[in-house]
Design an enzyme around this catalytic site. Structure first.
Site, PDB file in Angstrom:
ATOM      1  N   LYS A 286       0.833  -1.206   0.000  1.00  0.00           N
ATOM      2  CA  LYS A 286       0.000   0.000   0.000  1.00  0.00           C
ATOM      3  C   LYS A 286       0.865   1.253   0.000  1.00  0.00           C
ATOM      4  O   LYS A 286       0.620   2.208  -0.759  1.00  0.00           O
ATOM      5  CB  LYS A 286      -0.893   0.016   1.244  1.00  0.00           C
ATOM      6  CG  LYS A 286      -1.650   1.335   1.450  1.00  0.00           C
ATOM      7  CD  LYS A 286      -2.464   1.329   2.726  1.00  0.00           C
ATOM      8  CE  LYS A 286      -1.658   1.695   3.940  1.00  0.00           C
ATOM      9  NZ  LYS A 286      -1.609   3.151   4.200  1.00  0.00           N
ATOM     10  N   ASN A 287       1.905   1.270   0.837  1.00  0.00           N
ATOM     11  CA  ASN A 287       2.728   2.469   0.981  1.00  0.00           C
ATOM     12  C   ASN A 287       3.616   2.731  -0.228  1.00  0.00           C
ATOM     13  O   ASN A 287       4.256   3.779  -0.301  1.00  0.00           O
ATOM     14  CB  ASN A 287       3.576   2.377   2.252  1.00  0.00           C
ATOM     15  CG  ASN A 287       2.720   2.498   3.510  1.00  0.00           C
ATOM     16  OD1 ASN A 287       1.606   2.996   3.470  1.00  0.00           O
ATOM     17  ND2 ASN A 287       3.242   2.023   4.621  1.00  0.00           N
TER      18      ASN A 287
ATOM     19  N   CYS B 109      -4.973   7.924   9.973  1.00  0.00           N
ATOM     20  CA  CYS B 109      -5.004   7.289  11.292  1.00  0.00           C
ATOM     21  C   CYS B 109      -4.643   8.291  12.383  1.00  0.00           C
ATOM     22  O   CYS B 109      -3.785   9.145  12.213  1.00  0.00           O
ATOM     23  CB  CYS B 109      -4.019   6.124  11.347  1.00  0.00           C
ATOM     24  SG  CYS B 109      -4.611   4.615  10.575  1.00  0.00           S
TER      25      CYS B 109
ATOM     26  N   ARG C 121       1.546  14.288  12.448  1.00  0.00           N
ATOM     27  CA  ARG C 121       2.366  14.025  11.263  1.00  0.00           C
ATOM     28  C   ARG C 121       2.335  15.274  10.389  1.00  0.00           C
ATOM     29  O   ARG C 121       1.632  15.330   9.387  1.00  0.00           O
ATOM     30  CB  ARG C 121       1.846  12.782  10.525  1.00  0.00           C
ATOM     31  CG  ARG C 121       1.960  11.541  11.375  1.00  0.00           C
ATOM     32  CD  ARG C 121       1.734  10.287  10.575  1.00  0.00           C
ATOM     33  NE  ARG C 121       0.323  10.045  10.351  1.00  0.00           N
ATOM     34  CZ  ARG C 121      -0.147   8.928   9.758  1.00  0.00           C
ATOM     35  NH1 ARG C 121       0.669   7.997   9.359  1.00  0.00           N
ATOM     36  NH2 ARG C 121      -1.434   8.761   9.594  1.00  0.00           N
TER      37      ARG C 121
ATOM     38  N   ASP D 241       5.465   0.456  11.762  1.00  0.00           N
ATOM     39  CA  ASP D 241       4.262  -0.233  11.305  1.00  0.00           C
ATOM     40  C   ASP D 241       4.204  -1.696  11.744  1.00  0.00           C
ATOM     41  O   ASP D 241       3.203  -2.371  11.508  1.00  0.00           O
ATOM     42  CB  ASP D 241       4.151  -0.158   9.777  1.00  0.00           C
ATOM     43  CG  ASP D 241       3.556   1.166   9.305  1.00  0.00           C
ATOM     44  OD1 ASP D 241       3.121   1.953  10.161  1.00  0.00           O
ATOM     45  OD2 ASP D 241       3.530   1.393   8.088  1.00  0.00           O
TER      46      ASP D 241
ATOM     47  N   ARG E 102      -7.943  -0.531   5.176  1.00  0.00           N
ATOM     48  CA  ARG E 102      -7.088   0.459   4.533  1.00  0.00           C
ATOM     49  C   ARG E 102      -5.725  -0.124   4.181  1.00  0.00           C
ATOM     50  O   ARG E 102      -5.023   0.405   3.316  1.00  0.00           O
ATOM     51  CB  ARG E 102      -6.892   1.685   5.436  1.00  0.00           C
ATOM     52  CG  ARG E 102      -8.135   2.556   5.611  1.00  0.00           C
ATOM     53  CD  ARG E 102      -7.830   3.802   6.428  1.00  0.00           C
ATOM     54  NE  ARG E 102      -6.649   4.470   5.897  1.00  0.00           N
ATOM     55  CZ  ARG E 102      -5.554   4.728   6.619  1.00  0.00           C
ATOM     56  NH1 ARG E 102      -5.488   4.374   7.880  1.00  0.00           N
ATOM     57  NH2 ARG E 102      -4.534   5.346   6.067  1.00  0.00           N
TER      58      ARG E 102
END
Length: 419
Positions: free
Chosen positions: A22-23, A117, A122, A305, A397
């Protein structure tokens, strides 16, 4: 609201195919804004965030074709709207990644300040600082970042902190800037390198890929290309923890072990027998896990993560452990939920002390963010009775078909649809 019901069913056995990251997929989708030609992406995970990015690009005027089975063709030759609206950005912080490429290609961009999230602050100040150094005019009005520049200029930019999305945004912007840009203290995550390698295929000139100093020589224009998204090291790490916790033997296919050294080293320390090939990982866990200390740091160190998943493993491990979170200040929200299941975790600030217990008890728990969701699912795989994980929209997600993948190796896991 959908939820997952999980019950213990002994060791996990079999094979799991890992999805694209995903990232990596999200910035790659946004990179399509840098060219009028078509970008063809394969191994794209069909996740909620990917679909949100698709809607965002389509709202800007892009043509996005997908077979809904991991393949996308994106053409931004007719983009007529350089605004990324709050309605989409609020659900996904990665939406900020349209800022750099849109500004570089179209001379202007308007992007809502991001959401995502709730794991801590951030800020996007490093993104804005870098773009201003490249000559952009930037203001924040009514919750939107407004940026303009006839053409960005190359600059030397030293980021005050390691930021993955900041590096990606500035990297994309610099590909079309006039002159040379040097990004110092750049993020070295595999997903950043994957983006850089795709940009090179598109005609970008980038030196130092995989290092903390990226040198980008701007070009007049980029072209289309085909690119396969790098495998998801966090999904792979999550399933490895599940196998370690249940005492199973599983082979993960379509992986990139070379991107997972810190994760694999900690699993070996915990007692797992690990074998790897170019694109596969085998894990065999024949004993109860041994507790391991964790300290999260930017790549290539242990990833934030994976903190929650390793904490779930430490909860049922032999011995005591300490987990220190250095990346996000609010990433311990899974602690009270794990404690409700019988874990012994004492958390203060960014540090948790864990005393391993013999067993957990299933109950109803609430997911607070993406990786916390995964940790609760893992705990449910070894808990007595039934565990119900609520608010799994977080999970969707970042994990593609998690119940099918875990179910395929023996887990008792079921998605419950709200009536």
């Amino acid at each position: 609201m959908e939820k997952l019901k999980v019950r213990a069913n002994g060791p996990l056995q079999g094979e799991i195919v890992i999805s694209g990251a995903k990232n990596a997929a999200l910035p790659l989708l946004c990179a399509s804004l840098l060219t009028k030609e078509t970008l063809h992406l394969t191994n794209v995970p069909m996740l909620r965030d990917v679909k949100t990015t698709q809607k965002l690009l389509q709202g800007m005027g892009a043509r996005v074709l997908t077979d809904n089975v991991q393949e996308f063709e994106i053409n931004c030759g007719h983009v007529n709207n350089t605004c990324a609206p709050y309605e989409l950005v609020k659900t996904m912080r990665a939406s900020i990644l349209v800022l750099g490429p849109t500004l570089a290609h179209f001379g202007e961009a308007q992007v809502s300040l991001p959401g995502g999230c709730a794991i801590g602050s951030r800020p996007v100040d490093q993104h804005l600082k870098g773009l201003e150094a490249m000559g952009a005019q930037i203001s924040i009005e009514h919750g939107y970042i407004k940026a303009s520049a006839k053409r960005l200029k190359g600059a030397r930019i030293t980021m005050d902190m390691v930021t993955v999305t900041g590096t990606e945004n500035l990297l994309m912007a610099a590909t079309l800037a006039e002159g040379t840009t040097v990004l110092e203290n750049a993020a070295m995550e595999p997903e950043v390198s994957d983006l850089a390698e795709c940009l090179v295929k598109m005609g970008a000139r980038i030196d130092g890929i995989g290092t903390p100093t990226l040198t980008i020589h701007g070009v007049e224009q980029l072209h289309g290309c085909s690119h396969s998204v790098v495998p998801d090291r966090i999904e792979a790490g999550t399933f490895l923890c599940a196998v370690a916790m249940t005492g199973g033997h599983v082979v993960l296919k379509n992986t990139a072990p070379k991107t997972m050294c810190a994760i694999l080293d900690k699993l070996v320390e915990a007692g797992a027998l690990i074998e790897t090939g170019d694109d596969w990982i085998s894990i065999d866990m024949q004993t109860r896990p041994t507790a391991v200390d964790i300290r999260t740091l930017p790549y290539p160190a242990f990833p934030t993560d994976m903190q929650a998943q390793f904490m779930a493993m430490n909860v049922i491990a032999s011995g005591n452990s300490k987990v220190v979170e250095t990346i996000f200040e609010n990433r311990m929200m899974h602690v009270p939920e794990l404690n409700r299941m019988g874990a012994h975790i004492a958390a203060e600030g960014n540090t948790a002390i864990i005393e391993g217990v013999d067993c957990l008890s299933g109950t109803t728990v609430m997911a607070t963010d993406l990786r916390a969701s995964a940790s609760l699912v893992l705990a449910g795989l070894v808990a007595n009775g039934e565990t119900t994980v609520e608010r799994i929209y977080h999970l969707d997600r970042g994990y593609e078909n998690i119940e099918q993948k875990l179910g395929g190796v023996g887990a008792l896991i079921e998605r419950i649809h709200a009536s």
